[in-house]
Design a protein around this motif. Structure first.
Motif, PDB file in Angstrom:
ATOM      1  N   PHE A  97     -69.977  48.090 -58.581  1.00  0.00           N
ATOM      2  CA  PHE A  97     -68.343  47.813 -58.420  1.00  0.00           C
ATOM      3  C   PHE A  97     -67.572  47.917 -57.907  1.00  0.00           C
ATOM      4  CE2 PHE A  97     -67.884  52.154 -59.986  1.00  0.00           C
ATOM      5  CZ  PHE A  97     -66.159  52.555 -59.260  1.00  0.00           C
ATOM      6  N   VAL A  98     -67.620  48.820 -56.975  1.00  0.00           N
ATOM      7  CA  VAL A  98     -66.847  49.033 -55.627  1.00  0.00           C
ATOM      8  C   VAL A  98     -66.745  48.336 -55.161  1.00  0.00           C
ATOM      9  CG1 VAL A  98     -66.151  50.279 -54.155  1.00  0.00           C
ATOM     10  CG2 VAL A  98     -66.537  51.466 -56.217  1.00  0.00           C
ATOM     11  N   TRP A  99     -68.130  47.537 -54.608  1.00  0.00           N
ATOM     12  CA  TRP A  99     -68.335  46.971 -53.818  1.00  0.00           C
ATOM     13  C   TRP A  99     -67.293  45.957 -54.164  1.00  0.00           C
ATOM     14  CZ3 TRP A  99     -68.101  50.376 -50.605  1.00  0.00           C
ATOM     15  CH2 TRP A  99     -69.767  51.327 -50.405  1.00  0.00           C
ATOM     16  N   ARG A 100     -67.849  44.649 -54.990  1.00  0.00           N
ATOM     17  CA  ARG A 100     -68.210  43.797 -55.448  1.00  0.00           C
ATOM     18  C   ARG A 100     -66.812  42.915 -56.432  1.00  0.00           C
ATOM     19  NH1 ARG A 100     -73.312  45.285 -55.552  1.00  0.00           N
ATOM     20  NH2 ARG A 100     -74.755  44.142 -54.148  1.00  0.00           N
ATOM     21  N   ALA A 101     -66.161  43.962 -56.964  1.00  0.00           N
ATOM     22  CA  ALA A 101     -64.981  43.659 -57.272  1.00  0.00           C
ATOM     23  C   ALA A 101     -63.525  44.830 -57.422  1.00  0.00           C
ATOM     24  CB  ALA A 101     -65.724  43.418 -59.197  1.00  0.00           C
ATOM     25  N   GLY A 102     -63.716  45.509 -56.964  1.00  0.00           N
ATOM     26  CA  GLY A 102     -62.729  47.030 -56.919  1.00  0.00           C
ATOM     27  C   GLY A 102     -61.247  46.123 -56.562  1.00  0.00           C
ATOM     28  N   GLY A 103     -60.938  45.078 -56.284  1.00  0.00           N
ATOM     29  CA  GLY A 103     -59.903  44.410 -55.701  1.00  0.00           C
ATOM     30  C   GLY A 103     -59.451  43.884 -56.599  1.00  0.00           C
ATOM     31  N   ALA A 104     -60.255  43.081 -57.215  1.00  0.00           N
ATOM     32  CA  ALA A 104     -59.925  42.601 -58.666  1.00  0.00           C
ATOM     33  C   ALA A 104     -59.706  43.333 -60.066  1.00  0.00           C
ATOM     34  CB  ALA A 104     -61.278  42.003 -59.411  1.00  0.00           C
ATOM     35  N   VAL A 105     -60.475  45.269 -60.161  1.00  0.00           N
ATOM     36  CA  VAL A 105     -59.761  45.506 -60.748  1.00  0.00           C
ATOM     37  C   VAL A 105     -58.528  45.935 -60.242  1.00  0.00           C
ATOM     38  CG1 VAL A 105     -60.463  47.928 -61.806  1.00  0.00           C
ATOM     39  CG2 VAL A 105     -61.987  45.743 -61.492  1.00  0.00           C
ATOM     40  N   ALA A 106     -58.123  46.938 -59.192  1.00  0.00           N
ATOM     41  CA  ALA A 106     -57.430  47.040 -59.275  1.00  0.00           C
ATOM     42  C   ALA A 106     -55.975  45.930 -59.418  1.00  0.00           C
ATOM     43  CB  ALA A 106     -57.262  47.577 -57.741  1.00  0.00           C
ATOM     44  N   LYS A 107     -56.127  44.711 -58.861  1.00  0.00           N
ATOM     45  CA  LYS A 107     -55.050  43.723 -59.043  1.00  0.00           C
ATOM     46  C   LYS A 107     -54.397  43.329 -60.438  1.00  0.00           C
ATOM     47  CE  LYS A 107     -52.771  40.558 -57.491  1.00  0.00           C
ATOM     48  NZ  LYS A 107     -52.991  39.642 -56.314  1.00  0.00           N
ATOM     49  N   ALA A 108     -55.720  44.102 -61.472  1.00  0.00           N
ATOM     50  CA  ALA A 108     -55.013  43.406 -63.334  1.00  0.00           C
ATOM     51  C   ALA A 108     -54.647  44.651 -62.815  1.00  0.00           C
ATOM     52  CB  ALA A 108     -56.538  43.250 -63.577  1.00  0.00           C
ATOM     53  N   VAL A 109     -54.741  46.172 -62.906  1.00  0.00           N
ATOM     54  CA  VAL A 109     -54.099  47.294 -62.991  1.00  0.00           C
ATOM     55  C   VAL A 109     -52.414  47.424 -62.460  1.00  0.00           C
ATOM     56  CG1 VAL A 109     -54.138  49.408 -63.031  1.00  0.00           C
ATOM     57  CG2 VAL A 109     -56.075  48.802 -63.764  1.00  0.00           C
ATOM     58  N   LYS A 122     -54.329  37.242 -46.976  1.00  0.00           N
ATOM     59  CA  LYS A 122     -55.350  38.096 -46.444  1.00  0.00           C
ATOM     60  C   LYS A 122     -56.808  38.604 -46.254  1.00  0.00           C
ATOM     61  CE  LYS A 122     -51.586  39.385 -43.023  1.00  0.00           C
ATOM     62  NZ  LYS A 122     -50.403  38.684 -43.754  1.00  0.00           N
ATOM     63  N   TYR A 123     -56.984  39.183 -47.544  1.00  0.00           N
ATOM     64  CA  TYR A 123     -58.163  39.165 -48.018  1.00  0.00           C
ATOM     65  C   TYR A 123     -58.467  39.078 -49.695  1.00  0.00           C
ATOM     66  CZ  TYR A 123     -57.378  42.992 -44.187  1.00  0.00           C
ATOM     67  OH  TYR A 123     -56.713  43.820 -43.313  1.00  0.00           O
ATOM     68  N   GLY A 124     -59.699  38.337 -49.864  1.00  0.00           N
ATOM     69  CA  GLY A 124     -60.314  38.139 -51.296  1.00  0.00           C
ATOM     70  C   GLY A 124     -61.336  38.616 -51.263  1.00  0.00           C
ATOM     71  N   GLU A 125     -61.555  38.261 -52.389  1.00  0.00           N
ATOM     72  CA  GLU A 125     -62.702  38.622 -53.170  1.00  0.00           C
ATOM     73  C   GLU A 125     -63.352  37.048 -54.147  1.00  0.00           C
ATOM     74  OE1 GLU A 125     -62.790  43.626 -54.047  1.00  0.00           O
ATOM     75  OE2 GLU A 125     -62.609  41.988 -56.008  1.00  0.00           O
ATOM     76  N   SER A 126     -64.661  37.438 -53.906  1.00  0.00           N
ATOM     77  CA  SER A 126     -64.768  35.983 -54.819  1.00  0.00           C
ATOM     78  C   SER A 126     -65.543  36.226 -55.893  1.00  0.00           C
ATOM     79  CB  SER A 126     -65.889  35.138 -53.493  1.00  0.00           C
ATOM     80  OG  SER A 126     -65.000  34.506 -52.879  1.00  0.00           O
ATOM     81  N   PHE A 127     -65.726  35.393 -56.724  1.00  0.00           N
ATOM     82  CA  PHE A 127     -66.796  35.409 -58.157  1.00  0.00           C
ATOM     83  C   PHE A 127     -66.898  34.005 -58.837  1.00  0.00           C
ATOM     84  CE2 PHE A 127     -62.709  38.437 -57.671  1.00  0.00           C
ATOM     85  CZ  PHE A 127     -64.503  39.849 -58.112  1.00  0.00           C
ATOM     86  N   MET A 128     -67.967  33.615 -59.724  1.00  0.00           N
ATOM     87  CA  MET A 128     -68.507  32.589 -59.787  1.00  0.00           C
ATOM     88  C   MET A 128     -67.738  32.916 -61.744  1.00  0.00           C
ATOM     89  SD  MET A 128     -72.220  31.247 -60.075  1.00  0.00           S
ATOM     90  CE  MET A 128     -73.275  29.916 -60.116  1.00  0.00           C
ATOM     91  N   ARG A 129     -67.727  32.308 -62.149  1.00  0.00           N
ATOM     92  CA  ARG A 129     -67.091  31.609 -63.614  1.00  0.00           C
ATOM     93  C   ARG A 129     -68.213  31.251 -63.963  1.00  0.00           C
ATOM     94  NH1 ARG A 129     -62.775  30.896 -66.742  1.00  0.00           N
ATOM     95  NH2 ARG A 129     -60.932  30.861 -64.913  1.00  0.00           N
ATOM     96  N   VAL A 130     -69.174  31.670 -65.441  1.00  0.00           N
ATOM     97  CA  VAL A 130     -69.628  31.060 -66.024  1.00  0.00           C
ATOM     98  C   VAL A 130     -69.717  30.145 -67.531  1.00  0.00           C
ATOM     99  CG1 VAL A 130     -72.067  31.515 -67.736  1.00  0.00           C
ATOM    100  CG2 VAL A 130     -71.851  33.700 -65.350  1.00  0.00           C
TER     101      VAL A 130
END
Length: 237
Positions: free
Chosen positions: A15-27, A221-229
């Motif tokens: 979770f840290v490498w791939r979605a840590g930013g999205a988690v922190a952003k949601a919170v 400046k920084y992003g994370e990428s996801f694929m919607r199912v």
């Protein structure tokens, strides 16, 4: 609207490498986040720890739990490990129901997990299949059922280490610029996999560049990428 975000990974650091930013952003936007690891990655994902003479599996699990818990705290999320074992991760019927119950209990708006293909990690596709099926069991078939169901969460796949070999096409870029320092702090807790910290810091910059080009927003400046199912349901385009 604040969202409930649940990340379920095969191993405790995924979770840290791939979605840590999205988690922190949601919170940061008033939402809640829960991280579930199906295993600690104690056998195949803890390279630095196994360099220590006399190392034992139970000690590796203890260290990995502390690392993941500290990382999740930086992001504002809770952390739980189901401790199902890794390399190989195997999901039987009882374990599948355990995952489904965890999804049902948290009732996420957004559920994030692995891609269905990963030629370099045997546990990631197993995690994907289990989470995808457990999600369907938790949500039911959209009709009244003999068991409690939840509103179907949106399902996203986070970016694998080598996306071009995992049938991963990014369909959503998340701007994580405002929480980038939190993600760096979370990655810094994962000392058993220090070799990944530089790679994912660079990936955050790359995806930030792609998000700027796609949106025209120079402040990203920084992003994370996801694929919607699943299809997104909207009132208009």
């Amino acid at each position: 609207m604040p969202k409930r975000v649940q990340v379920i990974g095969a191993h405790s650091a995924d979770f840290v490498w791939r979605a840590g930013g999205a988690v922190a952003k949601a919170v940061s936007l008033g939402g809640q986040a829960e991280v579930i690891a199906l295993s600690y990655g104690e056998r195949g994902e803890s390279g630095e720890l196994w360099k220590q003479p006399g190392q034992r599996v139970e000690n590796v699990k203890k260290i990995r739990h502390a690392e993941a818990e500290a990382a999740a705290a930086h992001l504002g999320a809770s952390f739980t490990c189901l401790d199902l074992g890794d390399y190989p991760l195997q999901i039987d019927g009882d374990r599948l129901l355990e995952i489904a119950e965890a999804i049902r209990a948290f009732a996420p708006d957004v559920l994030i997990t692995h891609t269905a293909t990963d030629p370099f990690n045997p546990d990631h596709p197993i995690a994907h299949g289990a989470v995808d099926r457990a999600r369907s069991l938790a949500a039911g078939a959209g009709v009244t059922s003999a068991f409690d169901t939840i509103k179907p969460p949106q399902l996203f796949l986070f970016e694998p280490h080598q996306p071009e070999l995992c049938s991963f096409t990014p369909t959503v870029h998340v701007d994580i610029t405002s929480v980038w320092e939190q993600k760096l702090a979370a990655m810094g807790e994962m000392k058993a996999q220090q070799y990944l910290q530089t790679y994912y810091a660079q990936r955050g910059e790359h995806r930030g560049n792609h998000a700027r080009r796609a949106s025209g927003r120079s402040e990203v400046k920084y992003g994370e990428s996801f694929m919607r199912v699943l299809p997104q349901v909207v009132g208009e385009l």
